[in-house]
Design an enzyme around this catalytic site. Structure first.
Site, PDB file in Angstrom:
ATOM      1  N   VAL A  77       0.861  -1.177   0.000  1.00 29.71           N
ATOM      2  CA  VAL A  77       0.000   0.000   0.000  1.00 29.71           C
ATOM      3  C   VAL A  77       0.901   1.232   0.000  1.00 29.71           C
ATOM      4  O   VAL A  77       1.802   1.354   0.830  1.00 29.71           O
ATOM      5  CB  VAL A  77      -0.915   0.015   1.249  1.00 29.71           C
ATOM      6  CG1 VAL A  77      -1.774   1.273   1.273  1.00 29.71           C
ATOM      7  CG2 VAL A  77      -1.781  -1.238   1.296  1.00 29.71           C
ATOM      8  N   LEU A  79       0.813   5.346   0.285  1.00 27.27           N
ATOM      9  CA  LEU A  79      -0.032   6.447   0.746  1.00 27.27           C
ATOM     10  C   LEU A  79       0.650   7.783   0.493  1.00 27.27           C
ATOM     11  O   LEU A  79       1.844   7.935   0.759  1.00 27.27           O
ATOM     12  CB  LEU A  79      -0.294   6.319   2.248  1.00 27.27           C
ATOM     13  CG  LEU A  79      -1.031   5.079   2.730  1.00 27.27           C
ATOM     14  CD1 LEU A  79      -1.057   5.046   4.252  1.00 27.27           C
ATOM     15  CD2 LEU A  79      -2.434   5.042   2.157  1.00 27.27           C
ATOM     16  N   ALA A 104       3.023  -4.549   3.190  1.00 29.14           N
ATOM     17  CA  ALA A 104       3.884  -3.422   3.533  1.00 29.14           C
ATOM     18  C   ALA A 104       3.098  -2.161   3.203  1.00 29.14           C
ATOM     19  O   ALA A 104       2.258  -2.157   2.305  1.00 29.14           O
ATOM     20  CB  ALA A 104       5.188  -3.464   2.734  1.00 29.14           C
ATOM     21  N   CYS A 105       3.355  -1.095   3.945  1.00 30.86           N
ATOM     22  CA  CYS A 105       2.690   0.179   3.696  1.00 30.86           C
ATOM     23  C   CYS A 105       3.734   1.278   3.795  1.00 30.86           C
ATOM     24  O   CYS A 105       4.492   1.328   4.766  1.00 30.86           O
ATOM     25  CB  CYS A 105       1.578   0.405   4.713  1.00 30.86           C
ATOM     26  SG  CYS A 105       0.660   1.937   4.435  1.00 30.86           S
ATOM     27  N   TYR A 106       3.769   2.123   2.790  1.00 28.61           N
ATOM     28  CA  TYR A 106       4.755   3.204   2.735  1.00 28.61           C
ATOM     29  C   TYR A 106       4.068   4.535   2.474  1.00 28.61           C
ATOM     30  O   TYR A 106       3.117   4.606   1.706  1.00 28.61           O
ATOM     31  CB  TYR A 106       5.748   2.985   1.585  1.00 28.61           C
ATOM     32  CG  TYR A 106       6.491   1.692   1.655  1.00 28.61           C
ATOM     33  CD1 TYR A 106       7.613   1.552   2.458  1.00 28.61           C
ATOM     34  CD2 TYR A 106       6.079   0.598   0.897  1.00 28.61           C
ATOM     35  CE1 TYR A 106       8.312   0.353   2.516  1.00 28.61           C
ATOM     36  CE2 TYR A 106       6.772  -0.608   0.942  1.00 28.61           C
ATOM     37  CZ  TYR A 106       7.883  -0.728   1.751  1.00 28.61           C
ATOM     38  OH  TYR A 106       8.566  -1.911   1.806  1.00 28.61           O
TER      39      TYR A 106
END
Length: 126
Positions: A77, A79, A104-106
């Site tokens: 994801v 953002l 994973a989210c960045y």
């Protein structure tokens, strides 16, 4: 031999890439922006509306290739604002229940077309 998925559900790729590539039992889905298939533009609304549309676009690409969200093994994801993490999680949780894929989210500097969120996915079927 790899199979290349393009124009899934009327969603054209926004550049010189495939929306997804099938390789063995894996499906690698390119990042999906919150594009409205009818207009090609970013959907109206806040980050929740955009997350919902990105996930719907992922579903469309998966279904075109013969997969479902339950085949997802990994998502990433992106953002535009890390402050949107909780809001996106609310929407995301409605699409992935039970055993969720790894993720994973960045937070990134910016996303194409001024989007607030982009989501990519890897799926696998035997």
């Amino acid at each position: 031999m790899n199979e290349y998925i393009k124009e899934a559900g009327g969603l054209p790729a926004a550049g010189p890439y495939s929306q997804a590539v099938k390789a063995g039992g894996f499906l690698f889905v390119s990042g999906q922006l919150p594009l409205d298939p009818a207009t090609g533009g970013i959907v109206e609304g806040d980050v929740r509306a955009q997350a919902r549309q990105s996930l719907e676009n992922l579903k469309t690409v998966l279904e075109t290739a013969g997969y479902t969200l339950s085949d997802a093994v990994k998502t990433t994801v992106l953002l535009a604002h890390i402050e949107d993490f909780a809001a996106v999680n609310e929407i995301y949780a409605g699409y992935f229940q039970g055993s969720c894929p790894a993720r994973a989210c960045y937070a990134v500097n910016s996303l194409p077309k001024g989007a607030l969120v982009e989501i990519e996915l890897i799926a696998h079927r035997d």
